[in-house]
Design an enzyme around this catalytic site. Structure first.
Site, short mmCIF file in Angstrom:
data_model
loop_
_atom_site.label_atom_id
_atom_site.label_comp_id
_atom_site.label_asym_id
_atom_site.label_seq_id
_atom_site.Cartn_x
_atom_site.Cartn_y
_atom_site.Cartn_z
N ASN A 172 38.97 -50.99 20.54
CA ASN A 172 39.59 -49.83 19.92
C ASN A 172 40.76 -50.22 19.02
O ASN A 172 40.93 -49.66 17.93
CB ASN A 172 40.06 -48.85 21.00
CG ASN A 172 40.56 -47.54 20.42
OD1 ASN A 172 39.94 -46.96 19.54
ND2 ASN A 172 41.68 -47.07 20.93
N HIS B 292 38.55 -42.63 19.13
CA HIS B 292 38.11 -41.66 18.13
C HIS B 292 36.78 -42.08 17.49
O HIS B 292 36.52 -43.26 17.28
CB HIS B 292 39.15 -41.55 17.00
CG HIS B 292 40.34 -40.72 17.32
ND1 HIS B 292 41.33 -41.14 18.17
CD2 HIS B 292 40.72 -39.49 16.87
CE1 HIS B 292 42.27 -40.21 18.24
NE2 HIS B 292 41.93 -39.20 17.47
#
Length: 301
Positions: free
Chosen positions: A172, A141
């Site tokens: 991440n 994201h």
């Protein structure tokens, strides 16, 4: 253009995809660093008045603009209530994503439910779920799902792949997740916070005397670029209306255990040169000097 400002937005070459096997190997590319040229800005469609108002709310200092002399190829603006972004059709990842946060948005009742999907509003090249399959990269994201716990629809919309770029698993779930959590702690302290997150493809060697004019990067699937670095710019406004800013540039690689995010703090001007963007083009001159040339590195983690 200085050597510092060199990186490329050249069109992606064809990608070799492993078929009939469980995993795919990223395709390696060598392309020339971009030099001064006529700026090319190709946007698909026009924003509605409501979308323009929403984008102004998300990016009150002006949404990021292309710097003169940079070719970003075909891009599309996507505006939703929770975030606005500019998507690169060449790279199939976002150049930038803007969001606005305040303390009332934190600790909402909605829990994360993964629902990754291609973005249906994009008219040009885009990433698909199959591009990530077997690649060993996470769908990372830019505007994190955890920023939208107060709004079920906005959380769901954060899972569009237009809000993603390929990230190494260790980044991440490690340093990047820690940075996102740190930003939310800052959101709790300030009256309002604006966040700009994006991807970079550049080579630090191009900023030295050893620069050779070439940049190496990789793609997965049908040409989805793996950024070499990710950036995040955080602008907070306190109860007295005073602004402060912190900017980070984090390498998209396996980072050592205990990686110190302080090592990733950058002046936002450096990020602009690497991204080919003016992040906050409508800042007042005084605020611009304070925020874009400096870093508020003294904020507690």
């Amino acid at each position: 253009m200085t050597v510092t400002g060199k990186w490329t937005c050249a069109a992606l070459a064809a990608v070799l995809v492993c078929t009939g096997c469980a995993t795919q190997q990223p395709a390696r590319h060598m392309v020339r660093a971009q030099s001064d040229t006529r700026a090319i800005t190709l946007h698909a469609g026009q924003l509605t008045l409501q979308q323009e108002m929403t984008l102004d709310h998300l990016c009150p200092f002006g949404h990021p603009r292309h710097r003169q002399g940079w070719e970003h190829g075909f891009t599309e603006l996507v505006v939703r209530d929770g975030y606005g972004l500019e998507h690169s059709g060449d790279y199939k990842i976002p150049l930038w994503v803007c969001e606005r946060m305040d303390p009332a948005r934190l600790d909402g009742p909605f829990q994360r439910k993964d629902s990754f999907k291609a973005d249906p509003v994009l008219t040009g090249p885009r990433s698909e779920l199959r591009d990530y399959k077997g690649s060993a990269y996470h769908r990372g994201h830019h505007a994190p799902a955890e920023d939208f716990t107060d709004n079920k629809q906005q959380m769901s919309e954060s899972f569009y792949l237009s809000n993603m770029s390929p990230q190494t698993p260790s980044l991440n779930s490690g340093a990047w997740a820690q940075l996102e959590a740190r930003v939310r702690r800052w959101v709790a302290e300030d009256r309002v916070t604006w966040i700009i997150t994006g991807a970079l493809i550049y080579d630090p060697a191009e900023e030295t005397d050893d620069a050779d004019g070439w940049i190496e990067y990789y793609t997965i699937g049908a040409g989805v670029a793996v950024p070499t670095h990710l950036y995040k710019i955080v602008v907070g406004q306190d109860a007295n209306g005073e602004l402060s800013a912190t900017a980070y540039v984090v390498p998209n690689e396996k980072l050592p255990a205990g990686y110190d995010l302080a090592a990733a703090v950058q002046v936002s001007d450096a990020g602009e040169e690497r991204a080919g963007l003016d992040f906050m083009p409508e800042l007042e001159p005084g605020d611009s000097q304070t925020l874009e040339a400096g870093v508020a590195a003294a904020r507690s983690p």
